[in-house]
Design an enzyme around this catalytic site. Structure first.
Site, PDB file in Angstrom:
ATOM      1  CB  CYS A 249      -3.734   3.041  -1.679  1.00 35.26           C
ATOM      2  SG  CYS A 249      -5.315   4.426  -1.776  1.00 35.26           S
TER       3      CYS A 249
ATOM      4  CD  GLN B 102      -7.584  -5.195   3.185  1.00 34.23           C
ATOM      5  OE1 GLN B 102      -8.840  -5.553   2.988  1.00 34.23           O
ATOM      6  NE2 GLN B 102      -6.736  -3.919   3.538  1.00 34.23           N
TER       7      GLN B 102
ATOM      8  CE  LYS C  82      -8.058  -0.014   5.325  1.00 41.18           C
ATOM      9  NZ  LYS C  82      -7.145  -0.158   4.734  1.00 41.18           N
TER      10      LYS C  82
ATOM     11  CG  HIS D  16      -2.293   0.986   1.917  1.00 37.20           C
ATOM     12  ND1 HIS D  16      -1.603   2.040   1.623  1.00 37.20           N
ATOM     13  CD2 HIS D  16      -3.387   0.640   1.696  1.00 37.20           C
ATOM     14  CE1 HIS D  16      -3.035   2.963   2.113  1.00 37.20           C
ATOM     15  NE2 HIS D  16      -3.996   2.006   1.253  1.00 37.20           N
TER      16      HIS D  16
ATOM     17  CG  ASP E 270       0.442  -2.117   6.243  1.00 36.58           C
ATOM     18  OD1 ASP E 270      -1.033  -2.534   6.786  1.00 36.58           O
ATOM     19  OD2 ASP E 270       0.649  -2.070   5.378  1.00 36.58           O
TER      20      ASP E 270
END
Ligand SMILES: *Cc1c(COP(=O)(O)O)cnc(C)c1O
Length: 405
Positions: free
Chosen positions: A363, A202, A225, A122, A199
Site C-alpha cells: 500500500c 505502524q 496492529k 501508506h 499516522d
C-alpha cells in the site's frame, strides 16, 4: 518479570499451529498482529456475559457495557498520555480516523492553501488528502526521501510556508520500517502555523508515544496492529481542533437535541461517534493495551531491536539480496529483493515452508516507484518472534534463491 519469549508465545493460541505441515512462522506483523488469549477472552466475555448497547439504557447490563467501553477509552488516554478523555475518539481504525479529519478540513481550506505529505506514506494517508485537495483547490506537496528511505528534512523546510495548512506524516513507515523524526516535523510545522496529523498505525506496537510531549494536533492508530481486534482504532485530536471540526457522520449518539428545524450536536467525544460502535472491539482494544504494558515497551523494543539486527546481518550475507530502508532509526521491518527474482515468487516458496511474509507494494506504491521496483518481500517482526524464526526465514530465502536461479 524478565522477558521470556517462549513464555510469551504461550499467550498466543495461533502460534501453536502448523501451516503446510510446518510450524507457523508469522512474520507479517506490519499487516496485522496476532492476538493473545486475554484479548480473545475479553470479546467472548462481553458477548457471553454483558452484551447490551451502551450509553442508552438505565438497565444494569447497559451500564456494565458502558462502563467497560468507557473504561477502555480511559486506558487509551492514559497509555498515550492524552490530557483529556474526551480527546479520544474511538473509530473503526486508522483509515477511518484520517478520513474523518480530511473531511472535516474541507471547509477550512481554499485555493492557494497547501498540504504536505511525506513520500513514505501508506495509501490511506495519501488518497484522502488528494480527495481533500480536489474538493478545496488546495495543493499537495511531498517531502522526498533519500536512497536510505529517510525523509530529507532540509527539503521539508523548503516546502513550509504561511500557505501550509496541514502536514501529514506517518510515525513509522510500514513499507520500510523507517522511524520518522516526528517531534522535529511537528515543531517545524507549528512555526508556520500548520496543523499536523501523525499516522501511528505502524508505531504503536513497537513504541509508546507520549502525545502531550509531542504536541501533535492529531494522531491516529488501529487496534489490530497492536494485538487488538480489527475494526476499531483511535483518533486523538486536541480539544480545540475537535471542537472546530464538523461531525463526520450523522446519526444516533452524536446529537444533543433533534427537531426537524434544527439539530444540535453532542459534545466530545460523542459528536464523532454516530451509531452503535464496535463495543466488544473497544473493550478488547483496552485489553490489548493492558497486555502490551504487562510485557513492557522497553522490553518489546529491546527484543525487536535484537531481532532486527540479527535478521539484517543474516539476510545481507545472502548474495544479490538488497534491503530497502537502511536508515539508522528503524523498527523491525525488513523489505528486500533478490536481484533477478520477483518478490512474489520468493513469498510463494517461503509460504510452502510455513513462513508468512508479505510481498507486493505494501500500500505504498510511490516508494516502490522511487526505487523502480514492482514490490518487495517484507518480513516484519513482533516481540513474540524468535531468533530461530529468523534462521528459518533465512534458510527459506536461500532455498528459494537456489530454486529460482
Ligand atoms: C496499516 C496501516 C494503515 C491502515 O490501517 P487500517 O487499520 O487498515 O485502517 C495506515 N497507515 C500505516 C502506516 C499502516 O501501517
Amino acid at each position: 518479570m524478565a522477558f521470556n519469549v517462549q513464555e510469551i508465545r504461550k499467550d498466543f493460541p495461533i502460534l501453536q499451529r502448523e501451516v503446510n505441515g510446518k510450524p507457523l512462522v508469522y512474520l507479517d506483523n506490519a499487516a496485522t498482529s496476532q492476538k493473545p488469549q486475554v484479548v480473545i477472552d475479553s470479546i467472548v466475555d462481553y458477548y457471553s456475559n454483558y452484551n447490551a448497547n451502551i450509553h442508552r439504557g438505565v438497565h444494569s447490563l447497559s451500564q456494565e457495557a458502558t462502563d467497560a467501553y468507557e473504561g477502555a477509552r480511559k486506558k487509551i488516554q492514559q497509555h498515550f498520555n492524552i490530557k483529556q478523555t474526551h480527546e479520544v475518539i474511538l473509530t473503526a481504525g486508522t483509515t477511518h480516523g484520517i478520513n474523518l479529519v480530511a473531511n472535516g478540513f474541507t471547509e477550512f481550506l481554499k485555493k492557494g492553501d497547501e498540504i504536505i505529505v511525506s513520500a513514505l506514506e501508506h495509501h490511506s494517508n495519501i488518497v484522502p488528502w488528494q480527495m481533500l485537495c480536489e474538493r478545496t483547490g488546495a495543493e499537495l506537496k511531498v517531502i522526498p526521501i533519500d536512497e536510505k528511505g529517510v525523509l530529507i528534512l532540509s527539503e521539508y523546510e523548503k516546502l513550509l510556508s504561511e500557505n501550509t495548512k496541514l502536514v501529514f506524516v506517518n510515525h513509522i513507515s510500514n513499507a520500510l520500517g523507517t522511524i520518522n523524526p516526528i517531534a522535529e516535523i511537528i515543531k517545524m510545522a507549528h512555526k508556520v502555523g500548520a496543523a499536523v496529523l501523525v499516522d501511528g498505525a505502524q508505531s504503536c506496537s513497537h513504541i509508546k508515544p507520549d502525545l502531550q510531549a509531542l504536541d501533535v494536533d492529531f494522531y491516529v492508530t488501529s487496534a489490530h496492529k497492536m494485538c487488538g481486534p480489527t475494526g476499531v482504532g483511535m483518533l486523538y485530536g486536541k480539544e480545540e481542533w475537535l471542537n472546530k471540526l464538523p461531525p463526520y457522520q450523522g446519526g444516533g449518539e452524536m446529537i444533543a437535541e433533534v427537531t426537524f428545524k434544527k439539530t444540535t450536536y453532542a459534545g466530545l467525544p460523542h459528536k464523532f461517534e454516530a451509531g452503535t460502535p464496535n463495543i466488544s472491539g473497544g473493550i478488547a482494544f483496552g485489553a490489548a493495551i493492558d497486555y502490551l504494558n504487562s510485557i513492557g515497551f522497553d522490553e518489546i523494543e529491546a527484543h525487536e531491536h535484537k531481532l532486527l539486527q540479527y535478521a539484517t546481518e543474516q539476510l545481507t550475507a545472502i548474495e544479490d539480496l538488497k534491503i530497502y530502508g537502511t536508515g539508522v532509526d528503524k523498527t523491525s521491518v525488513i523489505s528486500f529483493n533478490i536481484e533477478g527474482i520477483h518478490p512474489y515468487d520468493i513469498g510463494t516458496i517461503v509460504d510452502k515452508l510455513g513462513i508468512a511474509v508479505r510481498t507486493g507494494h505494501h500500500c505504498a506504491q510511490p516508494i516502490m516507484e522511487f526505487y523502480k521496483i514492482p514490490g518487495t518481500v517484507r518480513a516484519s517482526f513482533a516481540f513474540y518472534n524468535t531468533k530461530e524464526e529468523v534462521d528459518a526465514l533465512v534458510a527459506a530465502v536461500k532455498k528459494a534463491k537456489t530454486m529460482l536461479t
